[in-house]
Design a protein around this motif. Structure first.
Motif, short mmCIF file in Angstrom:
data_model
loop_
_atom_site.label_atom_id
_atom_site.label_comp_id
_atom_site.label_asym_id
_atom_site.label_seq_id
_atom_site.Cartn_x
_atom_site.Cartn_y
_atom_site.Cartn_z
N PHE A 61 103.80 40.12 45.91
CA PHE A 61 103.61 39.38 47.09
C PHE A 61 104.46 38.21 47.18
O PHE A 61 105.25 38.17 48.27
CB PHE A 61 102.20 38.70 47.13
N VAL A 62 105.00 37.47 46.13
CA VAL A 62 106.30 36.36 46.29
C VAL A 62 107.37 37.45 46.46
O VAL A 62 108.11 36.65 47.34
CB VAL A 62 106.10 35.99 44.87
N GLY A 63 107.70 38.27 45.64
CA GLY A 63 109.25 39.13 46.04
C GLY A 63 109.08 39.77 47.44
O GLY A 63 109.88 39.53 47.94
N SER A 64 107.96 40.12 48.17
CA SER A 64 107.90 40.53 49.39
C SER A 64 108.34 39.46 50.40
O SER A 64 108.94 39.78 51.41
CB SER A 64 106.83 41.34 49.61
N ALA A 65 107.66 38.52 50.26
CA ALA A 65 107.69 37.32 51.15
C ALA A 65 109.17 36.69 50.70
O ALA A 65 109.73 36.49 52.08
CB ALA A 65 106.87 35.98 50.81
N GLY A 66 109.64 36.74 49.91
CA GLY A 66 110.99 36.21 49.47
C GLY A 66 112.05 37.08 50.17
O GLY A 66 113.12 36.51 50.91
N TRP A 67 111.87 38.40 50.26
CA TRP A 67 112.76 39.30 51.02
C TRP A 67 112.54 39.08 52.52
O TRP A 67 113.61 39.10 53.00
CB TRP A 67 112.55 40.38 50.43
N LEU A 68 111.37 39.17 52.95
CA LEU A 68 111.34 39.14 54.26
C LEU A 68 111.74 37.83 54.98
O LEU A 68 112.35 37.92 56.01
CB LEU A 68 109.79 39.23 54.72
N PHE A 69 111.69 36.79 54.45
CA PHE A 69 111.92 35.56 54.90
C PHE A 69 113.08 34.87 54.32
O PHE A 69 113.84 33.81 55.13
CB PHE A 69 110.50 34.57 54.75
N LYS A 70 113.73 35.19 53.26
CA LYS A 70 114.98 34.69 52.67
C LYS A 70 115.99 35.61 52.45
O LYS A 70 117.20 35.40 52.25
CB LYS A 70 114.46 33.97 51.15
N ARG A 71 115.83 37.08 52.46
CA ARG A 71 116.70 37.92 52.48
C ARG A 71 117.34 37.89 50.85
O ARG A 71 118.55 37.89 50.63
CB ARG A 71 117.79 37.94 53.27
N SER A 72 116.53 37.38 49.91
CA SER A 72 117.01 37.14 48.75
C SER A 72 117.01 38.33 48.08
O SER A 72 115.85 39.20 47.59
CB SER A 72 116.20 36.09 47.91
N GLU A 73 118.26 38.95 47.25
CA GLU A 73 118.29 40.02 46.22
C GLU A 73 117.41 39.72 45.20
O GLU A 73 116.81 40.86 44.60
CB GLU A 73 119.84 40.11 46.01
N TRP A 74 117.32 38.65 44.89
CA TRP A 74 116.49 38.38 43.35
C TRP A 74 115.19 38.63 43.70
O TRP A 74 114.30 39.17 43.06
CB TRP A 74 116.82 36.98 43.00
N MET A 75 114.56 38.15 44.96
CA MET A 75 113.19 38.38 45.48
C MET A 75 112.88 39.92 45.76
O MET A 75 111.81 40.49 45.36
CB MET A 75 112.95 37.40 46.63
N TRP A 76 113.95 40.56 46.23
CA TRP A 76 113.53 42.07 46.19
C TRP A 76 113.61 42.66 44.92
O TRP A 76 112.78 43.69 44.83
CB TRP A 76 114.86 42.87 47.25
N ARG A 77 114.17 42.39 43.77
CA ARG A 77 114.19 42.88 42.69
C ARG A 77 112.65 42.53 42.16
O ARG A 77 112.08 43.37 41.30
CB ARG A 77 115.32 42.36 41.76
N LEU A 78 112.36 41.39 42.30
CA LEU A 78 111.12 40.74 42.09
C LEU A 78 109.90 41.78 42.69
O LEU A 78 108.77 42.32 42.05
CB LEU A 78 110.54 39.42 42.28
#
Length: 231
Positions: A61-78
Motif C-alpha cells: 500500500f505504501v509503495g503503491s501510494a508513493g509511486w502514484l503520488f510521488k513518482r518515487s523509484e524507491w517506492m516502486w521498488r517497495l
C-alpha cells in the motif's frame, strides 16, 4: 551475503525452528475442544504467516501510494517487494489454513466465511499484481495500473482483520490479548511469539532482497537502453 539475504536466512531459520517447536515441544490442546487436536499445531505457522502477510500488504500500500503520488523509484521498488512478500506469506497462510480446515472442519475452505474469503482475495490480488507486472513491459502506464490495484486492494486488510470480530462463522475469533484474556497458555504463547518474530524477520529480509534485486534489474535495463541508443 548481502544484508537482505542474511536477514532472510535468519528469518527462515526461525520459521523452521517454530515448526519444530510446534510439532515436538508445544503442549497438546484439550481433545474435547477440537475434532483433530494434532492439526491445531499448524496454528503456530498459520497465525504468524498471516501476520507477516499483513505487514507485506501494508508495504504494498505504501509503495503503491508513493509511486502514484510521488513518482518515487524507491517506492516502486517497495511496491514490488510488498507484492512478492505478500504473495509468499499469503500462500503460506492459505495453505496452512486449508490443512487445518480439512482436519478440523472436514473441508479445506468455507465459502460462507468472510475472513477466509477476504484473505483469499488478498492473496489473489498479490498473485495478479506479481504475475501481471512480470508479463508486461515496465513503464509508467504499467506501474500506474498495478499501483492502483495495490492501493485500492488494501481495503481488504482491515476487513480481514475485523471479520472474525463481526462475522464468526468457521474461522475462530481472536485467541491472544482479547477482552476476556488469552485462551492459550504461556508455553503456547512463547512458540507463537517465536513464530511471529521469525516471520517478521523473514518478511523484512524478503523485501530487502527483493528491493535490491529490482534496483539491479532497473540498472541493467538502463545500461541496455544506453547501449541500444549508442548503436
Amino acid at each position: 551475503m548481502r544484508l537482505g539475504e542474511t536477514v532472510l536466512f535468519v528469518g527462515f531459520t526461525g520459521i523452521g525452528a517454530t515448526l519444530l517447536l510446534a510439532l515436538l515441544w508445544a503442549p497438546s490442546v484439550s481433545i474435547n475442544a477440537f475434532e483433530s487436536p494434532a492439526a491445531q499445531r499448524i496454528f503456530y505457522w498459520h497465525v504468524p504467516a498471516a501476520w507477516a502477510a499483513f505487514i507485506a500488504f501494508g508495504a504494498l500500500f505504501v509503495g503503491s501510494a508513493g509511486w502514484l503520488f510521488k513518482r518515487s523509484e524507491w517506492m516502486w521498488r517497495l511496491h514490488v517487494a510488498g507484492s512478492e512478500a505478500g504473495l509468499a506469506t499469503g500462500l503460506m497462510a492459505v495453505w496452512s489454513g486449508c490443512v487445518w480446515g480439512a482436519a478440523e472442519w472436514g473441508t479445506p475452505w468455507d465459502w460462507t466465511d468472510v475472513r477466509l474469503n477476504s484473505f483469499g482475495l488478498l492473496t489473489l490480488l498479490a498473485i495478479y499484481v506479481v504475475l501481471g507486472r512480470n508479463s508486461q513491459p515496465d513503464g509508467v502506464e504499467t506501474r500506474d495500473t498495478f499501483a492502483a490495484f495495490g492501493l485500492y486492494g488494501f481495503v481488504l486488510v482491515p476487513l480481514t482483520y475485523i471479520a472474525t470480530r463481526i462475522w464468526t462463522i468457521r474461522h475462530p475469533g481472536p485467541v491472544v490479548a482479547t477482552g476476556d484474556g488469552s485462551s492459550i497458555n504461556s508455553d503456547m504463547g512463547l512458540v507463537l511469539l517465536i513464530g511471529a518474530v521469525s516471520f517478521t524477520v523473514f518478511i523484512i529480509g524478503h523485501m530487502m532482497a527483493s528491493m535490491r534485486l529490482t534496483a539491479l534489474e532497473q540498472r541493467l535495463e538502463r545500461m541496455q537502453h544506453n547501449l541500444d541508443g549508442g548503436n
